[in-house]
Design a protein around this motif. Sequence first.
Motif, mmCIF file in Angstrom:
data_model
loop_
_atom_site.group_PDB
_atom_site.id
_atom_site.type_symbol
_atom_site.label_atom_id
_atom_site.label_comp_id
_atom_site.label_asym_id
_atom_site.label_seq_id
_atom_site.Cartn_x
_atom_site.Cartn_y
_atom_site.Cartn_z
ATOM 1 N N SER A 116 58.209 59.603 -78.691
ATOM 2 C CA SER A 116 58.874 60.849 -78.045
ATOM 3 C C SER A 116 58.199 61.656 -77.312
ATOM 4 O O SER A 116 56.870 61.682 -77.411
ATOM 5 C CB SER A 116 59.764 61.774 -79.188
ATOM 6 O OG SER A 116 58.685 62.197 -80.121
ATOM 7 N N ARG A 117 58.888 62.590 -76.399
ATOM 8 C CA ARG A 117 57.965 63.324 -75.798
ATOM 9 C C ARG A 117 57.167 64.353 -76.454
ATOM 10 O O ARG A 117 57.691 64.986 -77.577
ATOM 11 C CB ARG A 117 58.890 64.199 -74.564
ATOM 12 C CG ARG A 117 59.574 63.097 -73.695
ATOM 13 C CD ARG A 117 60.398 63.993 -72.463
ATOM 14 N NE ARG A 117 60.944 62.998 -71.579
ATOM 15 C CZ ARG A 117 61.217 63.172 -70.198
ATOM 16 N NH1 ARG A 117 60.913 64.313 -69.714
ATOM 17 N NH2 ARG A 117 61.906 62.245 -69.727
ATOM 18 N N ASP B 165 58.085 67.655 -69.898
ATOM 19 C CA ASP B 165 58.441 67.112 -68.593
ATOM 20 C C ASP B 165 58.070 65.698 -68.280
ATOM 21 O O ASP B 165 58.180 65.108 -67.500
ATOM 22 C CB ASP B 165 58.105 67.952 -67.367
ATOM 23 C CG ASP B 165 59.109 69.321 -67.441
ATOM 24 O OD1 ASP B 165 60.212 69.122 -67.966
ATOM 25 O OD2 ASP B 165 58.557 70.265 -66.862
ATOM 26 N N VAL B 166 56.976 65.285 -68.937
ATOM 27 C CA VAL B 166 56.182 64.157 -69.113
ATOM 28 C C VAL B 166 57.133 63.019 -69.994
ATOM 29 O O VAL B 166 57.220 63.074 -71.244
ATOM 30 C CB VAL B 166 54.701 64.331 -69.635
ATOM 31 C CG1 VAL B 166 54.011 62.837 -69.465
ATOM 32 C CG2 VAL B 166 54.201 65.105 -68.821
ATOM 33 N N PRO B 167 57.355 61.845 -69.138
ATOM 34 C CA PRO B 167 58.368 60.781 -70.035
ATOM 35 C C PRO B 167 57.195 60.042 -70.944
ATOM 36 O O PRO B 167 56.083 59.964 -70.691
ATOM 37 C CB PRO B 167 58.978 60.076 -68.976
ATOM 38 C CG PRO B 167 57.961 60.360 -67.692
ATOM 39 C CD PRO B 167 57.395 61.605 -67.878
ATOM 40 N N GLY C 140 57.824 49.435 -76.471
ATOM 41 C CA GLY C 140 56.908 49.140 -77.344
ATOM 42 C C GLY C 140 55.379 49.470 -77.014
ATOM 43 O O GLY C 140 54.677 49.189 -77.758
ATOM 44 N N PHE C 141 55.140 50.160 -75.942
ATOM 45 C CA PHE C 141 53.904 50.440 -75.657
ATOM 46 C C PHE C 141 53.558 51.963 -76.122
ATOM 47 O O PHE C 141 54.216 52.854 -75.676
ATOM 48 C CB PHE C 141 53.701 50.546 -74.116
ATOM 49 C CG PHE C 141 52.347 50.958 -73.416
ATOM 50 C CD1 PHE C 141 51.387 49.930 -73.400
ATOM 51 C CD2 PHE C 141 52.128 52.114 -73.231
ATOM 52 C CE1 PHE C 141 50.046 50.201 -73.239
ATOM 53 C CE2 PHE C 141 50.730 52.437 -72.811
ATOM 54 C CZ PHE C 141 49.578 51.419 -72.763
ATOM 55 N N GLU C 142 52.884 52.093 -77.360
ATOM 56 C CA GLU C 142 52.481 53.194 -77.612
ATOM 57 C C GLU C 142 50.699 53.248 -78.126
ATOM 58 O O GLU C 142 50.417 52.104 -78.362
ATOM 59 C CB GLU C 142 53.346 53.420 -78.991
ATOM 60 C CG GLU C 142 54.732 53.957 -78.741
ATOM 61 C CD GLU C 142 55.547 54.016 -80.054
ATOM 62 O OE1 GLU C 142 54.867 54.697 -80.862
ATOM 63 O OE2 GLU C 142 56.820 54.010 -80.116
ATOM 64 N N GLY C 143 50.387 54.385 -77.975
ATOM 65 C CA GLY C 143 49.025 54.483 -78.309
ATOM 66 C C GLY C 143 48.400 55.751 -78.590
ATOM 67 O O GLY C 143 48.903 56.862 -78.169
ATOM 68 N N SER C 144 47.892 55.938 -79.790
ATOM 69 C CA SER C 144 47.734 57.131 -80.567
ATOM 70 C C SER C 144 46.187 57.215 -81.215
ATOM 71 O O SER C 144 45.932 56.161 -81.544
ATOM 72 C CB SER C 144 48.637 57.856 -81.346
ATOM 73 O OG SER C 144 49.011 57.055 -82.538
ATOM 74 N N GLN D 198 60.801 55.340 -72.038
ATOM 75 C CA GLN D 198 61.745 56.037 -71.010
ATOM 76 C C GLN D 198 61.499 55.664 -69.931
ATOM 77 O O GLN D 198 62.600 55.611 -68.746
ATOM 78 C CB GLN D 198 61.441 57.659 -71.059
ATOM 79 C CG GLN D 198 62.189 58.093 -72.586
ATOM 80 C CD GLN D 198 61.662 59.766 -72.481
ATOM 81 O OE1 GLN D 198 60.851 60.196 -72.333
ATOM 82 N NE2 GLN D 198 62.570 60.493 -73.554
ATOM 83 N N LEU D 199 60.299 55.157 -69.415
ATOM 84 C CA LEU D 199 60.039 54.478 -67.928
ATOM 85 C C LEU D 199 60.288 52.941 -68.020
ATOM 86 O O LEU D 199 60.071 52.432 -66.865
ATOM 87 C CB LEU D 199 58.567 54.849 -67.461
ATOM 88 C CG LEU D 199 58.305 56.247 -67.391
ATOM 89 C CD1 LEU D 199 57.017 56.600 -67.170
ATOM 90 C CD2 LEU D 199 59.131 56.963 -66.465
#
Length: 327
Positions: A232-233, A239-241, A250-254, A245-246
Motif C-alpha cells: 500500500s502507499r 502521491d507515490v503509487p 507481486g513486486f514488493e521489496g522491503s 497500482q502501476l
Amino acid sequence: MFIRISRPAKALFGATLLAAGALASAPGLAAYPTQPINFVNPYSAGGPSDILGRIVSQNMSKILGQQFIVQNKPGAGAAIGAAYVAHASPDGYTMLIGTAAAHAVSPLLEKTPYDGIKDFKFVGMIANIPNVLTVYPATGITTVKQLIQESKAHPDKFSYASAGNGSSPHLTGENFKLVTGAKMLHVPYKGAAPATTDMVSGLVQVGFMNLPAVLPFVKSGKLHALAIAASSRSPTLPDVPTFAQLGYSGFEGSSWYSLAVPAKTPDAVVQTLYSALANTMHDPKILKQLAAQGIEPFLMDPAQTKAFIIKDQQRIKGLLKAAHLIK
C-alpha cells in the motif's frame, strides 16, 4: 500507525511489559545491565538502520538505565558488523541491529566468519521499511514504464545504487530487473547514506532505497520517486503509487530490522532486552517518530523472530538463484 504482532507475542508482551524499576528487581536479573551496551550498526551513519537504531536504542537506554553506545561498522554487505557481534562476549553488552543482508544474504553469497542464524540469539524484530524506486531528476525519467523502456534501449545508460551487496535494496533492484527485463548496472555502497549522496549528485541515476534514506530528498525535489515496493502507499508519500497500482503485481521489496546478541547470551538477559524493546515499540512517542520516517513497527518476540528469519532465508535463497547470484 499500528504494530503487527502475533497472538503469542501479544501474550508474551503482556507478561513481560515491565517498568524500569521492575526490570532491575526481577529475580536473577539484578546484575544486568550494570554498564553501557554497545549497539552495533553494520552500515554507515545516517542511513535507515542508523535512524531506526538511534530511536529505539535511546528509548531502551532510558528503560534499562544504561547508555547505549552506537557503533557503526559498515562493509562486506553488513558482514563486518555482524561478525563483530557474533564473536563478542555473550554477556548482553554487545547487540546488533540486523537485516536480511547480515543474517541471510551475505552468508549465502560468500563464506562469512559467522553463521547468520546459529551464531546469534534474536532479541526481537523491530520494524519493516519499504524500498522506493527513485531517479535523478535530470534523467528526465518520470515513470517506471519509461525507465524500463529507456534502460532496454540503452543498456549502458543507467546505474542503480544500493546499500551494499546483499542488502534489501540490492535484492529489490535485481528482482526488478528479473521481472521487467530492465538493464541497469548495480553499484553497491557501504550503506544507504553514501548511496543516497551519490544519487542526489547524479553520479548514479537510479536507486531502490529504504524510504527514510530518500524521503527528505524526494520531498525537496532532489530525487523523483516513481513507485514504492509495498502493498500500500506510504502515508509519508501518499502521491507515490505502489508497483501493483502501476500494473507490476507481486513486486514488493522491503527491509526488516531485528535485534540480536551472541548465541551464548543467557536467556534471562535476552528476555530483559526484549521487555525493553516491547516497551519501546508500544510507546506513542516512539511510534510517532517512526511514522514520520515512513517506518512500520514490526514487533516479534525472540522465538518468532528466529522462525521468521529462517523462513526468509529460504525465500531469499530462491531469489538469489533466480537472479543467478548463487547456484
